[in-house]
Design a protein around this motif. Structure first.
Motif, PDB file in Angstrom:
ATOM      1  N   PRO A  13       0.831  -1.217   0.000  1.00  0.00           N
ATOM      2  CA  PRO A  13       0.000   0.000   0.000  1.00  0.00           C
ATOM      3  C   PRO A  13       0.858   1.257   0.000  1.00  0.00           C
TER       4      PRO A  13
ATOM      5  N   TYR B 186      -0.409   4.762   0.710  1.00  0.00           N
ATOM      6  CA  TYR B 186      -0.773   5.113   2.079  1.00  0.00           C
ATOM      7  C   TYR B 186       0.408   5.603   2.883  1.00  0.00           C
TER       8      TYR B 186
ATOM      9  N   ILE C 184      -5.355   8.299  -2.391  1.00  0.00           N
ATOM     10  CA  ILE C 184      -5.775   6.907  -2.245  1.00  0.00           C
ATOM     11  C   ILE C 184      -7.154   6.731  -2.863  1.00  0.00           C
TER      12      ILE C 184
END
Lengths: 123, 346
Positions: free
Chosen positions: A7, A10, B117
């Protein structure tokens, strides 16, 4: 391929959390060096509009708060189920629509039941 | 700048430096806005009540927020003797972190966002729920009746209105087909009206009411109703810990204004029919449109505070559960039907 997802988008959030924590705790710690400290027993009493505190502060409270908390869990999970549905709605189409109408109707039954049981009445 | 740094640093470090710079800029500008939101609020409400508001510190009282901040920084930090010390120490920090970290997914203008995101909206909800922890823990750990009742009230208020807020934005997700905040803004720019507030007016209404309740603002400021609970969950706090609660609360208002600007008012874009009429508006930078929308929404917060009286707690719960939740569910169903309908015609 499952299991290889990193990720990386993030990472800035993680850094942001670290910076925010450092700001909050850092400001408190630095302030500790400059602050006045003159405590005495009356100052450290819980505030009760100038009177001596009466009884325990952590009293028993209305059971309705628990009911609200339980209903919250049900409805919040419902909302979370609706998010992915809303995102893929264009791709799945009519089938998704029917499915979600059924889901909302099932939830409405529980909602009407809670309403009839006066779970939302506050007195 | 990345090319300049890349000449003598490895790429990973360059990325890190750029992220840190972005974060520093966003936090600094965010906190400046928070400070001046308090000044602006006092001025606006002052003038609405035929007073002048702050005017002594600096020209037009402009240095008032700075003076307040400095004062709170040096004030004594009173910890009540019976308080749960670790929780009492930490809960303002939790509240503050939860509020300010929402800034990390907000797109301020085209391609400027700290973390782009794909579940930005979900992240915002998650953070606004985490703020409730700060409230509950501070109410519990203060060991004071006012704080306890305030924390309890606030927790159930925040969770109740979170449902309607979450549901009110499903309509926006349906129209945009994404949870990414930048995608939502771009989808709005493609849309004929340029703002989802027009087709999603029910959702917008539910969102605005829920936003007031989520941030504990009047007319839903029951957790800190000063005539009954002194200051609610932060009654026992003083000095910089109190300031952290204050910062968190105003950051929360700015976040809510940003979400409404991004999800309903077109974010950094303006509707295309406007730019077709007045082409020179294309040259105005997007950040200005974004800020203008946020400021208008903040002004609306103040205006409502100066105008409306406070609701009772039973009325608050009735509005949340009996009016807003059915309305937002209705909005979802209507939006889905309209989408299916138009696709059937095409």
């Amino acid at each position: 391929m499952p299991g290889t997802f990193t990720p990386s988008a993030y990472l800035p959030i993680l850094i942001f959390l670290v910076v925010a924590t450092a700001f909050g705790i850092g400001a408190l710690l630095i302030g500790e060096l400059f602050r006045l400290k003159r405590p005495y027993p009356e100052k450290l009493m819980p505030y009760e509009s100038g009177n001596e505190p009466v009884g325990e502060p952590r009293i028993r409270f209305s059971v309705r708060f628990y009911i609200i908390a339980m209903l919250f869990v049900v409805f919040d999970v419902e909302a979370v189920f609706l998010y992915p549905w809303a995102v893929v709605f264009d791709r799945v189409g009519f089938f998704a629509f029917i499915e979600m109408i059924i889901f909302i109707i099932i939830l409405l039954v529980g909602y009407v039941y809670a309403w009839k049981k006066e779970a939302f009445v506050w007195d | 700048m990345s090319a300049f740094l890349g000449a003598f640093l490895p790429p990973f470090i360059v990325q890190l430096v750029i992220i840190l710079l972005k974060i520093a800029v966003v936090i600094a500008i965010g906190l400046l806005h928070v400070a001046y939101a308090t000044y602006w609020e006092r001025k606006v409400i002052g003038h609405m009540q035929v007073r002048l508001g702050p005017r002594e510190v600096g020209p037009f009282g402009l240095l008032q927020p700075i003076a307040d901040g400095v004062k709170l920084f040096f004030k004594e930090d009173i910890i009540p003797a019976n308080a749960d010390k670790p929780l009492f120490y930490l809960s303002p920090v939790i509240f503050f972190i939860a509020a300010i970290s929402s800034l990390s997914v907000i797109p301020f203008f085209e391609s400027f966002v700290i973390a782009d995101i794909n579940i930005g909206l979900l992240f915002l909800f998650a953070m606004s729920s985490l703020g409730a922890y700060g409230i509950v823990l501070s109410g519990w750990s203060s060991n004071s009746k006012y704080a306890f009742l305030g924390g309890l009230r606030s927790a159930s208020q925040v969770i109740s209105y979170e449902i309607s807020m979450g549901l009110s934005l499903v309509g926006v997700m349906l129209m945009a087909g994404s949870l990414n905040l930048s995608d939502i803004v771009r989808a709005q720019h493609q849309y004929p009206t340029g703002m989802f507030a027009v087709p999603q007016f029910i959702g917008f209404f539910v969102f605005v009411v829920s936003a007031f309740a989520e941030t504990n603002r009047l007319p839903f400021d029951l957790p800190e109703a000063e005539s009954e609970l002194v200051a609610g969950y932060f009654t026992e706090y003083s000095g910089f810990r109190f300031a952290l609660f204050f910062l968190g609360e105003y950051t929360g208002m700015i976040i809510m204004s940003s979400i409404s600007s991004i999800c309903f008012l077109g974010g950094w874009t303006i509707p295309r029919f406007v730019t077709d009429l007045l082409p020179f508006l294309n040259y105005v930078p997007g950040i200005l449109w974004f800020l203008l929308k946020v400021y208008c929404f903040m002004f609306f917060f103040y205006w409502v505070r100066a105008t409306l009286p406070r609701y009772r707690y039973d009325q608050l719960m009735a509005i949340g559960w009996k009016l807003l939740i059915p309305l937002s569910l209705l909005n979802i169903v209507i939006t889905a039907i309209v989408k299916i309908w138009f696709r059937g015609m095409a």
